[in-house]
Design an enzyme around this catalytic site. Structure first.
Site, PDB file in Angstrom:
ATOM      1  N   LYS A  23       0.825  -1.209   0.000  1.00  0.00           N
ATOM      2  CA  LYS A  23       0.000   0.000   0.000  1.00  0.00           C
ATOM      3  C   LYS A  23       0.863   1.264   0.000  1.00  0.00           C
ATOM      4  O   LYS A  23       0.637   2.192  -0.772  1.00  0.00           O
ATOM      5  CB  LYS A  23      -0.932  -0.017   1.202  1.00  0.00           C
ATOM      6  N   GLN A 166      -1.482   8.778   7.855  1.00  0.00           N
ATOM      7  CA  GLN A 166      -1.771   9.901   6.958  1.00  0.00           C
ATOM      8  C   GLN A 166      -2.699  10.900   7.632  1.00  0.00           C
ATOM      9  O   GLN A 166      -3.527  10.529   8.489  1.00  0.00           O
ATOM     10  CB  GLN A 166      -2.465   9.405   5.675  1.00  0.00           C
ATOM     11  N   GLU A 276      -9.504   4.244  -3.763  1.00  0.00           N
ATOM     12  CA  GLU A 276     -10.286   4.836  -2.690  1.00  0.00           C
ATOM     13  C   GLU A 276     -10.051   6.339  -2.747  1.00  0.00           C
ATOM     14  O   GLU A 276      -8.923   6.782  -3.002  1.00  0.00           O
ATOM     15  CB  GLU A 276      -9.878   4.258  -1.333  1.00  0.00           C
ATOM     16  N   ARG A 290      -4.881   0.405  -6.254  1.00  0.00           N
ATOM     17  CA  ARG A 290      -4.279  -0.923  -6.413  1.00  0.00           C
ATOM     18  C   ARG A 290      -4.881  -1.566  -7.658  1.00  0.00           C
ATOM     19  O   ARG A 290      -5.972  -1.194  -8.105  1.00  0.00           O
ATOM     20  CB  ARG A 290      -4.540  -1.783  -5.177  1.00  0.00           C
ATOM     21  N   HIS A 807     -18.853 -33.699 -23.810  1.00  0.00           N
ATOM     22  CA  HIS A 807     -18.298 -35.008 -23.460  1.00  0.00           C
ATOM     23  C   HIS A 807     -18.990 -35.611 -22.240  1.00  0.00           C
ATOM     24  O   HIS A 807     -19.419 -36.767 -22.258  1.00  0.00           O
ATOM     25  CB  HIS A 807     -16.799 -34.883 -23.201  1.00  0.00           C
TER      26      HIS A 807
END
Length: 847
Positions: A23, A166, A276, A290, A807
């Protein structure tokens, strides 16, 4: 103390995943490319390893997952590490932050790990931050994360966890964005799920979000039931608050802005992305990107316009990717057959083949441009793979697949030339006139092929490579091209029987039971006979066979069986798959199971004989009720011919598998020679090249890096659980646009073999070690001849793929077991051990 425990996000660059996890590496890449990402820092994997060392977790995996989590969360952080984290937090402003996992096995091209570790939002204060970091590390050992790693084949001890910290975005709205539709696969559509507030309510599934699909300038939206929103609390943490669910969370203009941002990110990475995002007072922020790991790969295409691809894997009942050499071998074989039939020039490749990552497709776009293809192909598909025909028909009104002027006339002319050049009408008439002679000649060709393929072994790698090509192009292809035109019309005639003789489908299913002269059913019954000579004490049969401790006559019978049928296996069209002769474990497991069921009173050979007798009686009944002698005579003739000839439908493929097995033997010997010379690491490496690449390798070229890459791709695709029947070049899987058949306790498919049976479902995805008891119902994704020995003990058959002439369906009729095929998602909607009723006459499975 470890070195560099903390890095700023804007210092992270591509290739640092082992230090900062997937990430963080992705976020650093986005920052470096100029995208707006909330600033932050990464607590590296070195810090995690230090904590694990202190908690005595690096030497193995002690105890249960809860104990591992407790050891991590209960430990105070080493002083130097705690100081590094709090200093970085202070530099960030000491305000509210998000704490997110960044594992080394997370956000990868083939495994996203989305949601497997924990995220903590609106963390306020240094102490709260340190606690959230410990809990984030511990979430690497939740039950769901452990299970996900096991499913994806990832070693627990190899995974490390970094942590991303963050700044929080005070979001008015947030959510996720896929730059391709994850359901239909369409690469042109951007799909957005959104809600007001933080994105947690969308990601966690707590609400039904607003759903937007942006296709160019067109927006399709569906407002969700979103009665609540997640909001940040001033003192730290989040709360869920009520809201007006009728109001859209974002505007159409914001949806277009998000879609364009997503497309820019996808262009940067060169692959569709799962993003996101959050909208703050100052605009849109990216909080993650990602790869979308669930999209089916697309064949490379250079032609303009929409293309339509048919899955060869589905058509052949091979629900696993082929090796690169397997694809190349089928290409050579197809080239040879087409050349023999006059459909391609010498040396030309079969242009319609479109391989991608081991999945083989056929470009059938041209069939949509003329009336013949539009009318005939759905019927042919319905016989071989029922649902594919319905999916194909659903596309015929797509304006991107228009009729082409003159295409019908060209198709009819080409078809007429094929019939005339190969004298197919005359050949078919001769087969109907004297079926015994036709059978004898066909089997003579097969014996001739066997003898030719058993010619003296070449000595050098170059000679072996030439011998492999010769086995396919010069030996096998001519026999296939000779047998196929004589046998294939019988399949068409068998499909027309209900109308020609005024019988029901169920009655014709009975007539087609116990069909003689079928190389596959005769193989199965031969193995059954061997098993009945062993007796009840067979628990250690494989080991006893290796030790040569079985009775001499049984040993000879098994050796003879493998000498005749050892070229077969499940997935046998792939030259890269080991044959029974190389790995007889599956055969031995079948013998053991047969011996046990025979001891319990089940007699497959007797059941087959009874089905043959019932077929004759049913045919007589059909003839007896026809209104006049002429019609009755014609019906008797047709029913007799179909019974005499239908069993030979296996011969073209049987020839193909003989040739593929012979080529495999030569290629395996090349692998042994090159391994001994130190040119490759393992003999099987040769199956991850094609013939030209292998030729270069023999000449001294180093292909080890290419082999490693292709092995990794093959391993990834082996884990893929879904295979589309049809695929469009824009990525759309058209079956997703059709309503799923069946609901509740009834699953609907296509009738393949009449009758009704209730039994215990045995869901089998790999026949190698499957065990069926008498009365069990076999539930499988699809089947090929390597699966059919299981039919001798099964009381019924359910397949996800297939049609009445596939088959599995044909063999099920011959054994007289009820079968329903083309049941979408049967292996997931039916639980192993569940009691089900298979109504083969109605094409319904009741749970």
């Amino acid at each position: 103390m470890v070195a560099v425990p903390v890095l700023r996000l804007d210092e992270v660059r591509a290739g640092t995943g082992e230090v900062v996890g997937g990430k963080a590496a992705n976020l650093g890449e986005l920052i470096g490319a100029g995208f707006r990402v909330p600033p932050g820092f990464v607590i590296t994997t070195a810090a995690y390893e230090e904590v694990c060392r202190v908690a005595d977790l690096l030497d193995g995996l002690p105890g249960s997952a809860p104990k591992i989590r407790d050891r991590i969360t209960a430990r105070a952080l080493p002083p130097g590490l705690a100081t590094a984290i709090t200093d970085a937090y202070a530099e960030l402003g000491s305000g509210p932050v998000a704490v997110r996992s960044s594992a080394t096995a997370e956000d990868l091209p083939d495994a996203s790990f989305a949601g497997q570790q924990d995220t903590y939002l609106n963390v306020v204060g240094a102490e709260a931050l340190l606690d959230a970091v410990r809990r984030c590390w511990a979430s690497l050992w939740t039950d769901r994360a452990i299970s996900y790693r096991e499913v994806n084949g990832i070693d627990h001890s190899s995974v490390r966890l970094a942590v991303v910290v963050q700044e929080m975005v005070d979001a008015s709205a947030a959510g996720v964005l896929f730059t391709a539709d994850p359901v239909t696969g369409n690469r042109a559509d951007c799909v957005i799920d959104a809600n007001t507030g933080l994105g947690e309510s969308v990601v966690s599934g707590a609400v039904t979000p607003d759903h937007f699909v942006v296709s160019g300038d067109r927006i399709t939206k569906r407002l969700g039931d979103k009665p609540t929103s997640v909001r940040a609390v001033a003192s730290g943490g989040v709360e869920t608050v009520a809201q007006d669910s009728a109001a859209p969370s974002i505007s159409d203009e914001q949806a277009r802005e998000l879609a364009e941002l997503g497309r820019e990110v996808a262009r940067h990475y060169g692959t569709p992305q799962d993003l996101e995002w959050a909208i703050g007072a100052d605009g849109v922020w990216l909080t993650q990107s990602r790869p979308i790991t669930t999209l089916f790969p697309l064949p490379a295409e250079t032609e303009d316009g929409l293309r339509m691809y048919l899955s060869v894997n589905v058509a052949q009942g091979v629900y696993r990717p082929l090796t690169p050499m397997g694809v190349a071998t089928l290409g050579l074989l197809a080239t040879g057959v087409l050349r023999e039939l006059g459909l391609s020039a010498p040396g030309a490749r079969p242009a319609p083949f479109r391989p991608v990552d081991g999945w083989l497709f056929l470009d059938i776009t041209g069939t949509t441009g003329n009336r013949v293809g539009r009318a005939l192909l759905p019927r042919l598909m319905a016989a071989a793979e029922a649902r594919t025909g319905r999916v194909y028909e659903s596309l015929l009104d797509d304006p991107r697949l228009p009729r082409k002027p003159g295409a019908t006339a060209r198709t009819l002319r080409a078809f007429g030339l094929l019939l005339a050049r190969n004298r197919i009408p005359l050949l078919f008439a001769g087969v109907l006139r004297d079926p015994a002679r036709a059978r004898a000649e066909a089997f003579r060709r097969v014996d001739e092929l066997r003898a030719e393929l058993a010619s003296p072994e070449p000595r050098t790698a170059r000679e072996r490579l030439d011998a492999a090509r010769h086995a396919l192009l010069r030996s096998t292809a001519p026999r296939m091209a000779w047998v196929a035109p004589r046998m294939m019309p019988i399949l068409l005639l068998s499909r027309l029987l209900p109308k020609l003789v005024r019988a029901t489908e169920a009655e014709i299913h009975v007539v087609l039971s116990g069909i003689p002269h079928n190389v596959t059913t005769e193989m199965d019954l031969e193995l059954w006979a061997i098993a009945q000579r062993i007796g009840p004490e067979v628990a250690d049969l494989p080991a006893r066979y290796r030790d040569r401790a079985l009775p001499a006559d049984v040993l000879r019978a098994l050796d003879d069986f493998l000498a005749t049928h050892g070229h077969r296996t499940a997935g046998e069209i792939d030259a890269g798959v080991p044959r029974w002769s190389e790995e007889p474990g599956q055969v031995l497991a079948l013998v053991e199971n047969y011996a046990r069921t025979g001891e319990a009173g089940h007699d497959a050979a007797e059941r087959f004989r009874q089905r043959a007798e019932e077929a004759v009686v049913q045919a007589s009944e059909i003839v007896s009720r026809l209104p006049n002698r002429v019609h009755a005579g014609l019906a008797n003739f047709l029913l007799d011919r179909v019974r005499q000839l239908a069993g030979m439908r296996e011969l073209p493929k049987y020839c193909a598998v003989l040739g593929i097995a012979a080529a495999r033997t030569h290629l395996r010997d090349i692998g042994d020679e090159l391994t001994s010379a130190g040119r490759i690491s393992d003999p099987s490496d040769v199956f991850f090249l094609d013939y030209e690449e292998l030729s270069d390798l023999i000449d001294g070229f180093d292909h080890r890096e290419l082999i490693t890459t292709r092995r990794a791709t093959h391993e990834r695709e082996l884990r893929r659980k879904h295979l589309p029947r049809l695929l469009l070049s824009d990525g759309t899987e058209p079956e997703t646009l059709l309503a799923t058949t069946g609901s509740g306790n009834a699953l609907r498919g296509t009738s393949a073999s009449a009758g009704t049976v209730t039994g215990i479902a045995r869901v089998v995805r790999d026949p190698a070690n499957a065990r069926l008891s008498p009365g069990d119902v076999l539930v499988a994704p699809s089947t090929d001849p390597g699966w059919t020995p299981l039919f001798l003990t099964a009381s019924g058959l359910v397949m996800e793929m297939g049609g009445p002439n596939s088959h599995g369906a044909t063999v099920a009729r011959e054994y007289g077991i009820p079968a329903v095929v083309g049941v979408p998602d049967a292996t997931t909607r039916i639980t192993d051990g569940q009691t089900i009723t298979v109504n083969g006459s109605a094409g319904v499975v009741e749970l």
